[in-house]
Design a protein around this motif. Structure first.
Motif, PDB file in Angstrom:
ATOM      1  N   ARG A  74       0.830  -1.212   0.000  1.00  0.00           N
ATOM      2  CA  ARG A  74       0.000   0.000   0.000  1.00  0.00           C
ATOM      3  C   ARG A  74       0.861   1.257   0.000  1.00  0.00           C
ATOM      4  NH1 ARG A  74      -4.281   3.455   2.881  1.00  0.00           N
ATOM      5  NH2 ARG A  74      -3.698   5.265   1.670  1.00  0.00           N
ATOM      6  N   GLY A  75       1.884   1.287   0.869  1.00  0.00           N
ATOM      7  CA  GLY A  75       2.767   2.454   0.915  1.00  0.00           C
ATOM      8  C   GLY A  75       3.498   2.648  -0.401  1.00  0.00           C
ATOM      9  N   GLY A  76       3.842   1.530  -1.030  1.00  0.00           N
ATOM     10  CA  GLY A  76       4.539   1.602  -2.309  1.00  0.00           C
ATOM     11  C   GLY A  76       3.645   2.134  -3.406  1.00  0.00           C
ATOM     12  N   VAL A  77       2.378   1.722  -3.401  1.00  0.00           N
ATOM     13  CA  VAL A  77       1.443   2.257  -4.400  1.00  0.00           C
ATOM     14  C   VAL A  77       1.307   3.764  -4.209  1.00  0.00           C
ATOM     15  CG1 VAL A  77      -0.948   2.265  -5.167  1.00  0.00           C
ATOM     16  CG2 VAL A  77       0.201   0.106  -4.716  1.00  0.00           C
ATOM     17  N   ASP A  78       1.205   4.185  -2.962  1.00  0.00           N
ATOM     18  CA  ASP A  78       1.169   5.628  -2.683  1.00  0.00           C
ATOM     19  C   ASP A  78       2.387   6.315  -3.288  1.00  0.00           C
ATOM     20  OD1 ASP A  78      -1.181   5.568  -1.302  1.00  0.00           O
ATOM     21  OD2 ASP A  78      -0.294   5.627   0.699  1.00  0.00           O
ATOM     22  N   ILE A 109       2.237   5.119   6.934  1.00  0.00           N
ATOM     23  CA  ILE A 109       2.182   3.677   6.739  1.00  0.00           C
ATOM     24  C   ILE A 109       3.572   3.074   6.687  1.00  0.00           C
ATOM     25  CG2 ILE A 109       1.665   1.937   4.982  1.00  0.00           C
ATOM     26  CD1 ILE A 109      -0.976   3.242   4.571  1.00  0.00           C
ATOM     27  N   MET A 110       4.469   3.712   5.956  1.00  0.00           N
ATOM     28  CA  MET A 110       5.798   3.130   5.808  1.00  0.00           C
ATOM     29  C   MET A 110       6.499   2.997   7.157  1.00  0.00           C
ATOM     30  SD  MET A 110       6.633   2.046   2.923  1.00  0.00           S
ATOM     31  CE  MET A 110       6.654   2.178   1.154  1.00  0.00           C
ATOM     32  N   ILE A 111       6.390   4.011   7.983  1.00  0.00           N
ATOM     33  CA  ILE A 111       7.134   3.941   9.243  1.00  0.00           C
ATOM     34  C   ILE A 111       6.376   3.157  10.301  1.00  0.00           C
ATOM     35  CG2 ILE A 111       8.115   5.315  11.111  1.00  0.00           C
ATOM     36  CD1 ILE A 111       9.289   7.039   9.147  1.00  0.00           C
ATOM     37  N   LEU A 112       5.094   3.464  10.493  1.00  0.00           N
ATOM     38  CA  LEU A 112       4.403   2.847  11.625  1.00  0.00           C
ATOM     39  C   LEU A 112       3.749   1.518  11.292  1.00  0.00           C
ATOM     40  CD1 LEU A 112       3.341   6.232  12.826  1.00  0.00           C
ATOM     41  CD2 LEU A 112       4.295   4.550  14.379  1.00  0.00           C
TER      42      LEU A 112
END
Ligand code: HEM
Ligand SMILES: [Cu+2]
Lengths: 654, 198
Positions: A74-78, A109-112
């Protein structure tokens, strides 16, 4: 009536954006598919018994890892959406508001919800096995930590389709994040998503601290511990000191929004800069929380694949500890521009630069360990080798940013973006991937395919440099962070296009990894020995995957790298039947899952300000706590007969 | 079999000790939580924004009685621990009941204090000082209230189970918790109330 309903729905659901409708459909279809499969194969009972109620650290670790890889997706799509928007000037792919939402959810999302759970996943997989323990100190609490994280992440992700996403950046600075300037529910989702998972993180911090201090097997002194376990201890101590600050900070922001208080508002005596100070008192230690375990993984990998003991063990331990302490005294480097006095800025500049020293020590130790070692280039080793130059550059640009007067130029520019991605991807993500490849056979009993892994590795690495090196230059050219578009006249177009191409490379690298996993499930090389890498530490002395009780008989160790010593001395890892005793184990429990689900309900209620829902949620939480307090017989014994069967299946019994 | 049982007792004692260690660490994190709130209060304690000050709001009889109730309850919870070590269940439950009653008195007075202030227009949204005041003192009050629920559940379990190793651990934990809240209150009294009226 109908109009009321319509009006409500149009606020409740996010509407008006084709991207979101697409996502709605995708989410709906996936859910339907999952439910269908579960019904069709009658897997509900299995799911509940084996996974949702488990307190086994190995299974919890696997669940953490699966969840975090989904969040990486998900973070990567962002990230790709943002890079698409920035690829060329004046693109109308994302509106400005949508861009704000996406960088906010990407960062958070990436960090937490990616780095933290991946880290806890690796803690769970490796720590008890490395120190020769049957489980963590508090298995029930461990399950609770996982489910709190899981439901926190769900709550946060829900904002995408219900109510609207947060858009005030991954640290939600006020006054922008206050009610007057962010009137929607997005920031509430942000606050409660992080609060729930933060409670889980804090509990894990306590759990692993006690596990490492108290559950080591016989003979293992602290200074005999594998370096990964040391790094976990350093990270957990940092969690214990940093996370309460986060809890309070977010709570205060919520009280501002919910009860009209004035902690961080511009009116009635509030002070937004206090928030910025508080959040970074957590935020800076947080980056060390995630990077220290990566350092631990590099140490394990370098030592194993150079066939040498780690060079400078004591200085490694010492550096870990110094970094975790110094990490508390650097937070102001995130806002040198606040206008604090020159002395204050000088202090924080120097502490920040000082961290480069123990980090440098570690890098030299890794290099010296490899020096004249018998190096084997395996997948974990590849990622480790790639990390060293990447982190070197990241560290160097970090020191540049720490020069306070110069930071007035770099602050909030793309130079900064390039710097922290360099350390977060090159340090944290590469490290965790190395750990994942390293412990994968221990988790599942097979290795991951090398050929596909090489594709993924090179795509990630080349993509990384192509994506982020141009951003340093863009920063110098005046491009600031969080801009959603720019004009042709700025001259930023070529470098941005290159950067976006690099991002696509990394995306393809990720797809290769998914393929690699799916392919290896079927065709991967099986690990029948339990020791596929010729390892040094205790986790390799037991079968892969480890039986539920880990060690049939708890090992007694005589020093560092004890398993290696035993192999050198020609001892095998067979177990004598007469040594077997019944093993004391915790029972599964549904309470962690149910209680976290009630927290989710309460969090949702708080987000929308629905008192009835808050009450239901909190009452459920209290009920679960009491139910646990009153429950008895939470443990059982595995009989000798069963242990005998399992161990002889692995051919370990004499 | 008898060997297995004694073995299991060992394990239980070990687990109870582990839990108490974990609880100590939890208390450390709670200290930091209050520390952050105190720091916030220190920053905002003079940000009255033209609204009521501590001097105008705080009434000595109220906070002195609260202090008296809480300190006494800390003492009685100590007596409860003594009864625990002597193995006297009824005495133990008795002291816990008294502790809980004193604690309820404390919470009651605090609610009363808050509602009086709100009635005078000194609400959480009046000024940054009041935001910090209600949050800091309220967080402590919330801790005491949660402790009360926990204490009652422990009393019920003591009634049915008697003094087992598990119950020993639980009583030890709640009394640690209770003393901890007492110490926090001393800081509250000094920094919020006494420094506020000076
Ligand atoms: C995988 C490739 C990645 C790409 C292509 C990427 C790209 C981006 C982009 C384009 C931005 C927005 C910059 C701006 O306009 O201000 C951003 C922000 C950010 N990224 Fe990444 N990112 C990646 C991975 C990661 C990872 C692994 C982490 C953390 C572990 C991370 C953490 C962040 C954070 C914290 C922000 C700041 C968000 C904010 O401004 O509030 N990113 N990233
Ligand atoms: Cu920092």
């Amino acid at each position: 009536m109908l109009d009321n309903l319509k009006d409500f729905a149009s606020h409740f659901f996010v509407t008006g954006d084709p991207l979101i409708y697409g996502a709605d459909v995708a989410i709906g279809l996936t859910m339907a598919a999952i439910i269908f499969v579960l019904f069709y194969f009658k897997k509900w009972g299995w799911l509940w018994r084996e996974w949702l109620t488990t307190v086994d650290h190995k299974k919890i670790g696997i669940m953490y890892i699966i969840a975090s890889l989904l969040m990486l997706f998900r973070g990567g799509v962002d990230a790709l959406l943002m890079r698409a928007q920035l690829a060329l000037p004046n693109i109308h792919f994302l509106q400005s508001e949508h861009y704000n939402e996406i960088f906010t959810t990407h960062g958070t999302i990436m960090i937490l919800f990616m780095a933290m759970p991946l880290m806890f996943g690796l803690f769970n997989i490796a720590v008890p096995l490395q120190i020769g323990a049957r489980d963590v100190a508090y298995p029930f609490l461990n399950a609770l930590s996982f489910w709190m994280f899981f439901f926190g992440a769900m709550l946060f992700n829900l904002s995408f389709v219900i109510g609207g996403s947060p858009a005030a950046g991954w640290l939600a600075y006020p006054p922008l994040s206050e009610l007057t300037t962010s009137p929607g529910v997005g920031e509430n989702f942000y606050i409660w998503g992080i609060q729930l998972s933060g409670v889980g993180s804090l509990a894990s911090g306590i759990n692993f601290t006690v596990t490492i201090l108290k559950m080591r097997t016989k003979g293992m002194k602290l200074m005999d511990m594998p370096l990964f376990s040391w790094s976990v201890l350093a990270s957990c101590l940092t969690i214990l000191l940093a996370f309460p600050v986060l809890t309070v900070t977010l709570a205060l922001l919520f009280i501002d929004r919910f009860a009209g208080a004035h902690f961080f508002t511009m009116l009635h005596g509030g002070n937004p800069m206090m928030y910025v100070n508080l959040i970074w008192m957590w935020g800076h230690p947080e980056v060390y929380i995630v990077v220290l375990p990566a350092f631990g993984i590099y140490s394990e990998v370098v030592s194993t694949f150079s066939k040498k003991k780690i060079f400078g063990y004591k200085s490694m331990v010492f550096s870990l500890m110094i970094i975790s302490v110094l990490g508390y005294f650097t937070w102001v480097h995130h806002f040198f521009t606040m206008g604090a006095s020159a002395n204050v800025n000088a202090f924080f500049a120097i502490t920040t630069m000082a961290i480069a020293i123990p980090t440098g020590v570690k890098i030299f130790n890794w290099l010296f360990t490899m020096f004249r070692g018998r190096i084997r280039i395996t997948q974990p080793m590849l990622w480790t080798l790639a990390f060293i130059p990447t982190f070197l550059v990241g560290g160097a640009t970090g020191v540049m940013l720490a020069v306070a007067p110069a930071d007035y130029q770099y602050h909030n520019s793309y130079f900064l973006i390039a710097h922290f991605h360099q350390t977060l991807i090159g340090g944290v993500v590469f490290g965790y991937l190395a750990g994942l490849y390293y412990w994968w056979p221990k988790m599942f009993g097979f290795k991951l395919n090398v050929k596909l892994g090489l594709w993924a590795f090179w795509l990630w690495n080349i993509g990384f440099y192509v994506c982020f090196m141009p951003q340093y230059a863009l920063g110098f050219m005046g491009m600031t962070r969080r801009v959603y578009t720019y004009g042709w006249d700025m001259g930023w177009a070529p470098l941005n296009l290159i950067s976006s191409i690099g991002a696509v490379f990394m995306g393809i690298g990720f797809i290769f990894q998914v393929w690699q996993i799916l392919y290896s499930i079927k065709y991967g090389e099986r690990d029948t020995t339990g020791d596929p890498w010729d390892g040094h530490t205790l986790e390799w002395s037991i079968p892969s995957p480890a039986p539920e009780y880990n060690f049939a008989v708890l090992p007694e160790v005589k020093g560092r790298d004890d398993f290696w010593r035993r192999k050198e001395e020609g001892l095998d890892n067979k177990i004598k039947e007469k040594d077997l005793k019944p093993i004391h184990m915790p029972k599964n429990s549904g309470i962690p899952f149910i209680m976290s689900a009630f927290w989710f309900v309460a969090g949702f209620g708080f987000t929308f300000g629905w008192t009835w829902m808050i009450v239901i949620g909190l009452a459920g939480v209290a009920g679960c706590m009491l139910a646990r307090s009153f429950s008895k017989n939470n443990d059982y014994y595995i009989p000798v007969e069963q242990i005998r069967k399992t161990e002889s299946k692995y051919g370990r019994l004499v | 079999m008898s060997q297995a049982i004694s073995h299991s007792n060992d394990n239980h004692e070990h687990h109870e000790d582990l839990s108490i260690l974990g609880f100590w660490i939890f208390l450390v994190t709670d200290v930091l939580l209050f520390g952050t709130l105190f720091a916030t209060f220190m920053v905002l304690r003079t940000h009255f924004d033209g609204g009521p000050t501590g001097k105008e709001l705080f009434e000595a009889p109220g906070y002195i009685t609260e202090t008296f109730l809480l300190l006494t309850s800390s003492f009685t919870s100590g007596l409860a621990t003594l009864a625990l070590h002597k193995g006297k269940v009824n005495q133990l439950i008795g002291w816990l009941i008294i502790t809980a009653l004193l604690g309820m008195g404390f919470v009651g007075l605090e609610i009363n204090e808050f509602s009086n202030m709100i009635a005078e227009g000194a609400t959480i949204s009046r000024s940054a000082f009041l935001s910090a005041f209600f949050t800091l003192v309220g967080t402590h009050g919330l801790h005491v209230s949660v402790g009360l629920v926990w204490m009652i559940s422990i009393m019920i379990q003591l009634k049915t189970d008697g003094i087992t190793s598990v119950m020993k651990r639980k009583v030890t934990m709640i009394s640690l918790y209770w003393h901890f809240l007492d110490v926090v209150w001393i800081f509250l009294l000094t920094i919020v109330y006494l420094m506020g009226v000076m």
